[in-house]
Design an enzyme around this catalytic site. Sequence first.
Site, PDB file in Angstrom:
ATOM      1  N   HIS A   7      12.822  -1.158  -8.436  1.00  0.00           N
ATOM      2  CA  HIS A   7      11.630  -0.697  -7.718  1.00  0.00           C
ATOM      3  C   HIS A   7      10.567  -1.789  -7.642  1.00  0.00           C
ATOM      4  CE1 HIS A   7       7.807   1.823  -7.662  1.00  0.00           C
ATOM      5  NE2 HIS A   7       8.408   2.133  -6.532  1.00  0.00           N
ATOM      6  N   ARG A   8      10.308  -2.293  -6.431  1.00  0.00           N
ATOM      7  CA  ARG A   8       9.393  -3.433  -6.220  1.00  0.00           C
ATOM      8  C   ARG A   8       9.901  -4.660  -6.987  1.00  0.00           C
ATOM      9  NH1 ARG A   8       3.623  -0.237  -7.353  1.00  0.00           N
ATOM     10  NH2 ARG A   8       4.292   1.766  -6.498  1.00  0.00           N
ATOM     11  N   GLU A  34      14.301  -2.295  -3.970  1.00  0.00           N
ATOM     12  CA  GLU A  34      13.354  -1.571  -3.116  1.00  0.00           C
ATOM     13  C   GLU A  34      12.088  -2.393  -3.013  1.00  0.00           C
ATOM     14  OE1 GLU A  34       9.973   1.410  -2.495  1.00  0.00           O
ATOM     15  OE2 GLU A  34      10.223  -0.146  -4.017  1.00  0.00           O
ATOM     16  N   ASP A  36       8.120  -2.839  -0.493  1.00  0.00           N
ATOM     17  CA  ASP A  36       7.186  -2.218   0.456  1.00  0.00           C
ATOM     18  C   ASP A  36       6.687  -3.269   1.442  1.00  0.00           C
ATOM     19  OD1 ASP A  36       6.797   0.361  -1.196  1.00  0.00           O
ATOM     20  OD2 ASP A  36       6.305  -1.236  -2.617  1.00  0.00           O
ATOM     21  N   HIS A  49       2.574  -3.426  -1.743  1.00  0.00           N
ATOM     22  CA  HIS A  49       2.563  -1.961  -1.789  1.00  0.00           C
ATOM     23  C   HIS A  49       1.327  -1.337  -1.150  1.00  0.00           C
ATOM     24  CE1 HIS A  49       1.837   2.013  -3.613  1.00  0.00           C
ATOM     25  NE2 HIS A  49       3.148   2.134  -3.568  1.00  0.00           N
ATOM     26  N   GLU A 108      10.754  -0.177   2.437  1.00  0.00           N
ATOM     27  CA  GLU A 108       9.846   0.952   2.673  1.00  0.00           C
ATOM     28  C   GLU A 108       8.698   0.500   3.566  1.00  0.00           C
ATOM     29  OE1 GLU A 108       7.970   2.982  -0.673  1.00  0.00           O
ATOM     30  OE2 GLU A 108       6.673   4.022   0.758  1.00  0.00           O
ATOM     31  N   LYS A 110       5.228   0.823   4.787  1.00  0.00           N
ATOM     32  CA  LYS A 110       4.002   1.449   4.284  1.00  0.00           C
ATOM     33  C   LYS A 110       3.019   1.612   5.442  1.00  0.00           C
ATOM     34  CE  LYS A 110       4.291   2.187  -0.217  1.00  0.00           C
ATOM     35  NZ  LYS A 110       4.442   3.568  -0.649  1.00  0.00           N
ATOM     36  N   ASP A 229      11.676   0.853 -12.314  1.00  0.00           N
ATOM     37  CA  ASP A 229      10.999  -0.401 -12.684  1.00  0.00           C
ATOM     38  C   ASP A 229      11.783  -1.141 -13.776  1.00  0.00           C
ATOM     39  OD1 ASP A 229       8.943   0.484 -11.032  1.00  0.00           O
ATOM     40  OD2 ASP A 229       7.678   1.191 -12.689  1.00  0.00           O
TER      41      ASP A 229
HETATM   42  O1  G3P Z   1      10.495   4.079  -2.259  1.00  0.00           O
HETATM   43  C1  G3P Z   1      10.336   4.823  -3.419  1.00  0.00           C
HETATM   44  C2  G3P Z   1       8.970   4.672  -3.999  1.00  0.00           C
HETATM   45  O2  G3P Z   1       8.689   3.306  -4.069  1.00  0.00           O
HETATM   46  C3  G3P Z   1       7.913   5.384  -3.212  1.00  0.00           C
HETATM   47  O3  G3P Z   1       6.661   5.350  -3.826  1.00  0.00           O
HETATM   48  O4  G3P Z   1       4.378   4.515  -4.094  1.00  0.00           O
HETATM   49  O5  G3P Z   1       6.220   3.450  -5.350  1.00  0.00           O
HETATM   50  O6  G3P Z   1       6.028   3.120  -2.909  1.00  0.00           O
HETATM   51  P1  G3P Z   1       5.787   4.039  -4.053  1.00  0.00           P
HETATM   52 CA    CA Z   2       7.901   1.842  -2.467  1.00  0.00          CA
END
Ligand code: G3P
Ligand code: CA
Length: 245
Positions: A7-8, A34, A36, A49, A108, A110, A229
Amino acid sequence: MTYIWAHRGASAYAPENTMEAFKLAIKQGVDGIELDVQLTKDGVVVVIHDETIDRVSDNKGFVKDYDYQQLINFNFNNNNQDYPFCKIPTLEEVLQLIKPTKLTLNIELKNSVFEYTGMEQKVLELVKKYEMEDRVIYSSFNHYSIVKILKLDPSAICAFLHSDKVIGMATYAKSYNVKYLHPAYYVLLDQNYLKEASENNILINTWTVNDPIYIYEALKTKVNAIITDYPDKAMLIRDDFLKEK
Ligand code: G3P
Ligand code: CA
């Protein structure tokens, strides 16, 4: 087998959404990443993000108000002293990094707050340029944007993001030719949700699962991917889970 996506990037260890975090995730052996994306004033797709740079950089303001050449002067190390200077990545740089690997990339968009007119087209063109269409999943909380992507490229692999326990998400996704749902982890706790997804052949990638207990519980639900994470820890938990079977 459930895939583990960073995640990120490996964001528990390196500054989120930076090349450093993506490189670390690759080194850890993740199945996917993943990230953003937002759009700069001069139309560059950058990886960050928030709509503003305030939280993760040493400067302030909206991404949309800066040209890319201005943003590269700022430090996006999110105050992590182990990483003295981190540049804001472009999506193109990340595609170049991931291209030689076998990783899945979840982009993703945004664009729930600012529409970023034309961002869908730009993102699709970049992915096409690197011939990575078969391993990129486009997701957004802005479902209009996902529908726009599918209109531009009906073969695009897409996901609806959601954080609420909305009834009928799987039939809704199917009706738009969206193959994946990306729910917050707690949405999975409702058995009806998983049943409906399976009945409609919708695959689930859930976020952001960091607690080892929840990672284990998510593995039991047989979701397609866990977005975390702590990809290193999640992969160890998955190893144990697979040995138990
Ligand atoms: O894509 C899953 C998750 O990353 C969505 O929430 O706020 O972490 O971008 P956020
Ligand atoms: Ca995200």
